[in-house]
Enzyme design. Structure first.
Site, PDB file in Angstrom:
ATOM      1  N   HIS A   1      -9.095  -6.112   4.819  1.00  0.00           N
ATOM      2  CA  HIS A   1      -8.263  -5.969   5.547  1.00  0.00           C
ATOM      3  C   HIS A   1      -9.486  -5.065   6.557  1.00  0.00           C
ATOM      4  O   HIS A   1     -10.608  -4.319   6.191  1.00  0.00           O
ATOM      5  CB  HIS A   1      -7.453  -4.920   6.372  1.00  0.00           C
ATOM      6  CG  HIS A   1      -6.275  -4.922   5.741  1.00  0.00           C
ATOM      7  ND1 HIS A   1      -5.280  -4.051   5.121  1.00  0.00           N
ATOM      8  CD2 HIS A   1      -5.751  -6.301   6.004  1.00  0.00           C
ATOM      9  CE1 HIS A   1      -3.653  -4.454   5.520  1.00  0.00           C
ATOM     10  NE2 HIS A   1      -3.998  -5.702   5.275  1.00  0.00           N
TER      11      HIS A   1
ATOM     12  N   ASP B   1      -6.903  -4.159  10.853  1.00  0.00           N
ATOM     13  CA  ASP B   1      -5.938  -2.850  10.822  1.00  0.00           C
ATOM     14  C   ASP B   1      -7.097  -2.161  11.194  1.00  0.00           C
ATOM     15  O   ASP B   1      -7.895  -1.548  10.861  1.00  0.00           O
ATOM     16  CB  ASP B   1      -6.060  -2.987   9.627  1.00  0.00           C
ATOM     17  CG  ASP B   1      -4.762  -1.602   8.783  1.00  0.00           C
ATOM     18  OD1 ASP B   1      -4.372  -0.467   9.620  1.00  0.00           O
ATOM     19  OD2 ASP B   1      -5.142  -1.027   7.771  1.00  0.00           O
TER      20      ASP B   1
ATOM     21  N   TRP C   1       0.774  -1.094  -0.146  1.00  0.00           N
ATOM     22  CA  TRP C   1       0.360   0.224  -0.083  1.00  0.00           C
ATOM     23  C   TRP C   1       0.876   1.197   0.205  1.00  0.00           C
ATOM     24  O   TRP C   1       1.766   1.098   0.570  1.00  0.00           O
ATOM     25  CB  TRP C   1      -0.962  -0.025   0.852  1.00  0.00           C
ATOM     26  CG  TRP C   1      -1.424   1.344   0.716  1.00  0.00           C
ATOM     27  CD1 TRP C   1      -2.764   1.941   0.483  1.00  0.00           C
ATOM     28  CD2 TRP C   1      -0.931   2.336   2.113  1.00  0.00           C
ATOM     29  NE1 TRP C   1      -3.012   2.640   0.855  1.00  0.00           N
ATOM     30  CE2 TRP C   1      -2.015   3.292   1.658  1.00  0.00           C
ATOM     31  CE3 TRP C   1      -0.408   3.226   3.244  1.00  0.00           C
ATOM     32  CZ2 TRP C   1      -2.354   4.582   2.492  1.00  0.00           C
ATOM     33  CZ3 TRP C   1      -0.546   4.295   3.306  1.00  0.00           C
ATOM     34  CH2 TRP C   1      -1.030   5.226   3.378  1.00  0.00           C
TER      35      TRP C   1
ATOM     36  N   LYS D   1      -6.741   2.112  -2.160  1.00  0.00           N
ATOM     37  CA  LYS D   1      -7.460   3.909  -1.148  1.00  0.00           C
ATOM     38  C   LYS D   1      -8.468   4.234  -2.025  1.00  0.00           C
ATOM     39  O   LYS D   1      -7.932   5.152  -3.080  1.00  0.00           O
ATOM     40  CB  LYS D   1      -6.168   4.342  -0.037  1.00  0.00           C
ATOM     41  CG  LYS D   1      -7.150   4.987   1.254  1.00  0.00           C
ATOM     42  CD  LYS D   1      -5.832   5.264   1.946  1.00  0.00           C
ATOM     43  CE  LYS D   1      -6.450   5.692   3.138  1.00  0.00           C
ATOM     44  NZ  LYS D   1      -5.682   5.980   4.636  1.00  0.00           N
TER      45      LYS D   1
ATOM     46  N   ASP E   1      -9.796   3.915  10.654  1.00  0.00           N
ATOM     47  CA  ASP E   1      -9.075   2.779  11.638  1.00  0.00           C
ATOM     48  C   ASP E   1      -9.296   3.206  12.730  1.00  0.00           C
ATOM     49  O   ASP E   1      -8.790   2.709  13.945  1.00  0.00           O
ATOM     50  CB  ASP E   1      -7.673   3.265  11.724  1.00  0.00           C
ATOM     51  CG  ASP E   1      -6.929   3.179   9.965  1.00  0.00           C
ATOM     52  OD1 ASP E   1      -7.920   1.481   9.398  1.00  0.00           O
ATOM     53  OD2 ASP E   1      -6.452   3.271   9.750  1.00  0.00           O
TER      54      ASP E   1
ATOM     55  N   ASP F   1      -9.965  -3.113   2.100  1.00  0.00           N
ATOM     56  CA  ASP F   1     -10.046  -2.434   3.199  1.00  0.00           C
ATOM     57  C   ASP F   1     -10.932  -2.093   2.957  1.00  0.00           C
ATOM     58  O   ASP F   1     -11.673  -1.161   2.101  1.00  0.00           O
ATOM     59  CB  ASP F   1      -8.662  -1.589   3.594  1.00  0.00           C
ATOM     60  CG  ASP F   1      -8.417  -0.852   4.874  1.00  0.00           C
ATOM     61  OD1 ASP F   1      -9.316  -0.792   5.582  1.00  0.00           O
ATOM     62  OD2 ASP F   1      -7.530  -0.787   5.504  1.00  0.00           O
TER      63      ASP F   1
ATOM     64  N   ASP G   1     -11.848   6.639   6.616  1.00  0.00           N
ATOM     65  CA  ASP G   1     -10.937   5.744   7.020  1.00  0.00           C
ATOM     66  C   ASP G   1     -10.680   6.354   8.122  1.00  0.00           C
ATOM     67  O   ASP G   1      -8.653   6.365   8.116  1.00  0.00           O
ATOM     68  CB  ASP G   1      -9.715   6.035   5.418  1.00  0.00           C
ATOM     69  CG  ASP G   1      -8.801   4.674   6.427  1.00  0.00           C
ATOM     70  OD1 ASP G   1      -9.226   3.426   6.798  1.00  0.00           O
ATOM     71  OD2 ASP G   1      -7.614   4.631   6.213  1.00  0.00           O
TER      72      ASP G   1
ATOM     73  N   GLU H   1      -2.763  -3.475  -1.800  1.00  0.00           N
ATOM     74  CA  GLU H   1      -4.043  -2.370  -1.478  1.00  0.00           C
ATOM     75  C   GLU H   1      -4.520  -1.061  -1.606  1.00  0.00           C
ATOM     76  O   GLU H   1      -3.691  -0.601  -2.034  1.00  0.00           O
ATOM     77  CB  GLU H   1      -3.932  -2.190  -0.266  1.00  0.00           C
ATOM     78  CG  GLU H   1      -5.261  -1.527   1.128  1.00  0.00           C
ATOM     79  CD  GLU H   1      -4.623  -1.746   2.585  1.00  0.00           C
ATOM     80  OE1 GLU H   1      -4.850  -1.155   3.140  1.00  0.00           O
ATOM     81  OE2 GLU H   1      -3.421  -2.006   2.718  1.00  0.00           O
TER      82      GLU H   1
ATOM     83  N   HIS I   1     -11.621   1.597   2.787  1.00  0.00           N
ATOM     84  CA  HIS I   1     -11.155   2.624   1.929  1.00  0.00           C
ATOM     85  C   HIS I   1     -11.180   2.702   0.500  1.00  0.00           C
ATOM     86  O   HIS I   1     -11.231   2.438   0.359  1.00  0.00           O
ATOM     87  CB  HIS I   1      -9.669   1.872   2.169  1.00  0.00           C
ATOM     88  CG  HIS I   1      -8.523   1.725   2.249  1.00  0.00           C
ATOM     89  ND1 HIS I   1      -7.350   1.544   1.948  1.00  0.00           N
ATOM     90  CD2 HIS I   1      -8.395   2.120   3.352  1.00  0.00           C
ATOM     91  CE1 HIS I   1      -6.418   1.404   2.991  1.00  0.00           C
ATOM     92  NE2 HIS I   1      -7.419   2.462   4.120  1.00  0.00           N
TER      93      HIS I   1
END
Length: 422
Positions: free
Chosen positions: A290, A329, A189, A232, A300, A263, A298, A230, A266
């Site tokens: 993820h 993640d 990423w 985003k 997290d 993810d 995003d 990955e 993302h």
């Protein structure tokens, strides 16, 4: 008192087993399958993505907010915290490392393009002693040479540096797999992009494609290392254009027989990653995930046992858990970091168990015969079935505390270990 609790858990499980059995669900089989599902637990929750390079500035559109006491400051503290977390999580899992967690002997540091397997020897020893697997991530952020761009950089020297870093990480990933006898997923990423509208969208992506081609030209054992890419949708400071978009990586992965990593933080807020899994698996043997919890963006946050997580888990189980390489993640510095790990990992397992306890064939038959009223009814009624009783029993047979009992160990560890670090 403990024996009384244990007996209560066993009795509740027997009642749940009978109730699920009435709709054709074998709870013992569900537990056995859950025991076989390994989740990759990310090391960076334990120290706010700091790593061991003495670089305190986090960059690349990433933020770890909060200042809760007890952040791990060195490899020994981080490994001890991981041990504590794993002792409260049922099953055998994997540890997901970033390249900036290299451990240098006697202060003999090297830059990221010069990293070697020896810089991760202690991690391999740690994993081997515990029967864990290791996954890996090149670290394309929090570095002076990542100030503007990495694999898509217009500066050929900068781009060369990051290509060499990716190549070094492939060698390290193969080392992990060889030493541990377990496949290593290496996920790429990058944070590259532009804050405002770019004049040329093609050129940065062409440079990224060339950089990836050069990284993958390294001779590595593809039977041991699963390379993932990955995407985003945007990041802080690159709101208008991300070089590594979903379309770019989905096509690059398909053309080069790589994993496309999804993810769920993302994408646009209205997009469902759960909905993407079945489409990806129609054209790929495996997909990497993820799982996180985006709040408006995003951000997290710690994974919860919420609708999105349960829907992702359902798709994993329906499509075959062996086809999904699963990792978490998130990083939250505002709460106890070990508690965050345990909550997130246990919630992901709860979601998987919830999916394993669905009468999948019955639900599919109702859909296929267009009995949609009954399908909706049954899906709703199943929400109140006693998954909690099965979960508590699953914890019991894995020798970890059930229900909220595990948090007392977090309190003790915080008082005895964490608060003494600050």
């Amino acid at each position: 008192m403990t024996e009384v609790k244990n007996e209560r858990i066993k009795r509740a499980y027997q009642l749940a087993k009978e109730q699920y059995g009435e709709i054709g669900v074998d709870t013992d089989a569900a537990i056995n399958e859950l025991n076989e599902i390994s989740i990759s637990m990310h090391c960076w929750q334990g120290d706010d993505v700091a790593g061991f390079e003495d670089n305190t500035e986090l960059s690349g559109g990433i933020q770890a907010t909060g200042n809760y006491p007890g952040r791990a400051r060195n490899p020994e503290e981080l490994m001890a915290d991981i041990d504590k977390a794993l002792s409260l999580i049922p099953g055998i899992h994997r540890i997901n490392l970033h390249a900036n967690y290299a451990i240098f002997k006697d202060g003999a540091k090297v830059d990221r393009n010069k990293l070697e397997p020896k810089h991760f020897k202690k991690w391999v020893e740690f994993a081997k002693e515990r029967g864990l697997g290791l996954d890996f991530n090149p670290t394309f952020f929090s570095h002076p040479k990542a100030a503007d761009a990495t694999l898509s950089s217009e500066d050929e020297e900068i781009r060369k540096f990051w290509i060499e870093h990716g190549q070094a990480c492939l060698r390290i990933s193969e080392y992990f797999a060889t030493e541990l006898g377990k496949n290593c997923t290496m996920n790429i990423w990058i944070p590259d992009g532009f804050k405002d509208v770019p004049a040329d969208r093609l050129a940065p992506r062409a440079r990224l494609k060339d950089s990836l081609d050069q990284i993958l030209a390294v001779d590595y054992d593809k039977s041991k290392v699963d390379v993932a890419v990955e995407s985003k949708v945007f990041g802080i400071g690159v709101e208008s254009y991300t070089v590594g978009s979903h379309e770019f990586y989905m096509n690059y992965a398909a053309k080069n027989d790589l994993l496309c990593l999804l993810d769920n933080g993302h994408y646009h807020p209205t997009e469902s990653v759960a909905d993407k899994i079945s489409s990806m698996l129609l054209f790929s043997d495996k997909v990497a995930l993820h799982v996180t919890r985006p709040v408006r963006w995003d951000s997290d946050h710690v994974v919860l046992f919420d609708d999105e997580t349960k829907e992702i888990a359902k798709e994993i189980i329906v499509n075959g858990s062996e086809k999904v390489i699963l990792a978490l993640d998130f990083f939250d510095a505002s709460i106890n970091r070990i508690s965050a790990w345990v909550v997130g990992m246990r919630n992901m397992q709860k979601a998987l168990l919830s999916a394993l306890l669905l009468p999948k064939d019955k639900l599919a038959q109702l859909q296929n015969s267009r009995q949609l009223s009954e399908l909706m009814m049954l899906q709703e009624e199943l929400k109140l079935y006693p998954v909690g009783a099965v979960w508590n029993y699953f914890c019991e047979i894995n020798d970890v505390p059930a229900k909220e009992d595990w948090f007392e160990e977090i309190r003790e560890y915080e008082q005895e270990v964490l608060i003494k670090r600050d």
